[in-house]
Design an enzyme around this catalytic site. Structure first.
Site, PDB file in Angstrom:
ATOM      1  N   TYR A 144      -7.635  -4.630  -4.391  1.00  0.00           N
ATOM      2  CA  TYR A 144      -6.409  -3.864  -4.620  1.00  0.00           C
ATOM      3  C   TYR A 144      -5.292  -4.843  -4.928  1.00  0.00           C
ATOM      4  O   TYR A 144      -5.100  -5.811  -4.187  1.00  0.00           O
ATOM      5  CB  TYR A 144      -6.079  -3.053  -3.365  1.00  0.00           C
ATOM      6  N   ASP A 239      -4.939 -13.261  -6.090  1.00  0.00           N
ATOM      7  CA  ASP A 239      -4.032 -12.395  -5.344  1.00  0.00           C
ATOM      8  C   ASP A 239      -4.152 -12.772  -3.869  1.00  0.00           C
ATOM      9  O   ASP A 239      -5.112 -12.399  -3.197  1.00  0.00           O
ATOM     10  CB  ASP A 239      -4.412 -10.927  -5.579  1.00  0.00           C
ATOM     11  N   LYS A 267       3.634 -10.197   1.703  1.00  0.00           N
ATOM     12  CA  LYS A 267       3.437 -10.042   3.151  1.00  0.00           C
ATOM     13  C   LYS A 267       4.019 -11.197   3.980  1.00  0.00           C
ATOM     14  O   LYS A 267       5.210 -11.242   4.223  1.00  0.00           O
ATOM     15  CB  LYS A 267       1.950  -9.814   3.452  1.00  0.00           C
TER      16      LYS A 267
END
Ligand code: HOZ
Length: 427
Positions: A144, A239, A267
């Site tokens: 994702y 990613d 994050k």
């Protein structure tokens, strides 16, 4: 556990917010029941609207490696916001954070700060397309990379949890430039490059997947990603929104020994505030406006409060022994969960690295989305509900990672494992 105030809050929220939540992963759709509403967090714990206390292994889906409301981060943010919340003008701290990121990640020579992982991944791909002047992007099933149109193809996280193959509202032509392959399948990637090599702009992947639950990469697969992109003039994008600064100080690429052309971060680097980044090779990053023709922008990019939270967090992560300690605790936790399940005769296996991991309710090994999706999601839902009732909050989906923070103690690990044993025993 009484959750009447949460139930009332949810009813009200549903009238005004789709599904009552501001991100689908927060709904408890796949585990049954309704979400609780949180009022406060401190260290490894959160408290809901009814005053119930939970040990939190979601940690806001990864950013809170230091735990909730870490005093150093809170102090840094408080100090900065009293001087102004946003300017839309450069600040010196943005360069300080950019420097810290480039120092920690050797493949990152230049970096652009933005506000969310979605934005960072989308912009990294745009940079790759602008640089290579090619259109196709390869992603992997179950990975994702946020919710931008072209990447909502066989995506993990909430998309997988809700069982959506893709998203309504995305024209087929937008995903027609996205090729989806199985994770850990070097052969499929080689075949794809044989067929389309000269048209592929980039291969994007989570070098350790965390959005279909944790899935570890095979060495040969990662090496193929690197070699095939290089030999065909495509770019490799890691990613590292979840893995960045999670496993070590920098990207997991440091441990894997493979350097991408572009790295996407989010994050942890925002210390719990909305901040993300993408960066990499200088020639590629020089494609970004105002230097080059690839446009990407943002009113709140490099927001002072978020940058301060990021800098404060990174400074804590630099403390000697930080990662060793959290890794030891993580290993004991994730191995303990698998052992507890097996001892109770529950079919389970686990994948973990450092302080992130997933307990899959299935036997054997989990190496790709096809393996992940054979997990017994009803068994996970029962586990989730029993743990929640006992005051332990895991992700409300089998297809997500659990996180141990520096605020979790050995005693937290012990009590959680005991609760897990009880939950399995009554299954
Ligand atoms: N990457 C996060 C979960 N895997 C996303 C959180 C969200 O979508 O809200």
């Amino acid at each position: 556990m009484k959750r009447t105030k949460s139930a009332e809050a949810f009813e009200l929220a549903k009238r005004l917010i789709p599904g009552g939540v501001n991100s689908p992963v927060r709904a408890f759709k796949s585990v049954g029941g309704d979400p609780f509403f949180v009022r406060k967090g401190s260290g490894a714990r959160i408290w809901d609207a009814d005053g119930n206390e939970y040990v939190d292994f979601v940690c806001s889906w990864g950013p809170l490696i230091l735990g909730h409301a870490h005093p150093v981060v809170v102090e840094a943010v408080t100090r900065v916001v009293s001087d102004g919340m946003t300017f839309g003008i450069p600040t010196e701290r943005e360069t300080e954070l950019a420097g810290a990121l480039c120092d920690a990640i050797p493949s990152m020579k230049k970096v652009r700060l933005c506000s969310s992982g979605t934005e960072a991944a989308m912009s990294g791909i745009r940079a790759a397309r602008g640089f290579t002047r090619r259109d196709l992007v390869v992603k992997f099933d179950g990975c994702y990379h946020g919710h931008s149109d072209g990447l909502l193809a066989k995506a993990g996280s909430g998309v997988a949890t809700l069982g959506l193959p893709d998203s309504a509202g995305v024209p087929a032509s937008f995903t027609s430039c996205t090729i989806v392959l199985p994770y850990n399948d070097a052969g499929a990637l080689a075949a794809c490059f044989d067929a389309h090599g000269s048209k592929i702009a980039a291969v994007i992947l989570e070098p350790v997947a965390g959005n279909m639950g944790v899935v570890l990469p095979e060495r040969k697969f990662l090496e193929s990603c690197r070699e095939l992109t290089r030999s065909h003039g495509a770019l490799l994008i890691f990613d590292e929104v979840i893995t960045g600064f999670r496993i070590c100080y920098g990207g997991v690429q440091k441990i894997l020994g493979i350097e991408p052309d572009i790295t996407v971060l989010g994050k942890i680097v925002g210390g719990g505030m909305p901040l993300a980044a993408y960066g990499g090779r200088e020639d590629v990053m020089n494609m970004i406006a105002p230097v080059g023709p690839v446009y990407q922008a943002g009113t709140l990019s490099g927001n002072p409060a978020a940058v301060a939270a990021g800098i404060a967090t990174l400074s804590e992560l630099k403390r000697p022994g930080f990662y060793e300690k959290i890794e030891t605790r993580g290993r004991r936790f994730f191995e303990g969960l698998v052992a507890a399940a097996k001892a109770a005769g529950v079919e389970a296996c686990g994948n973990s690295i450092g302080s992130m991991g997933t307990l899959f309710f299935r036997g054997g090994e989990v190496k790709c989305w096809d393996d992940v999706k054979k997990s017994d999601t009803s068994a996970y839902a029962r586990f989730f509900r029993k743990m929640l009732e006992r005051g332990f909050y895991f992700a409300p989906s089998q297809f997500e990672a659990a996180f141990v923070s520096a605020a979790h103690t050995d005693a937290d690990v012990d009590t959680t494992l005991r609760a897990a044993e009880e939950s399995f025993a009554t299954d």
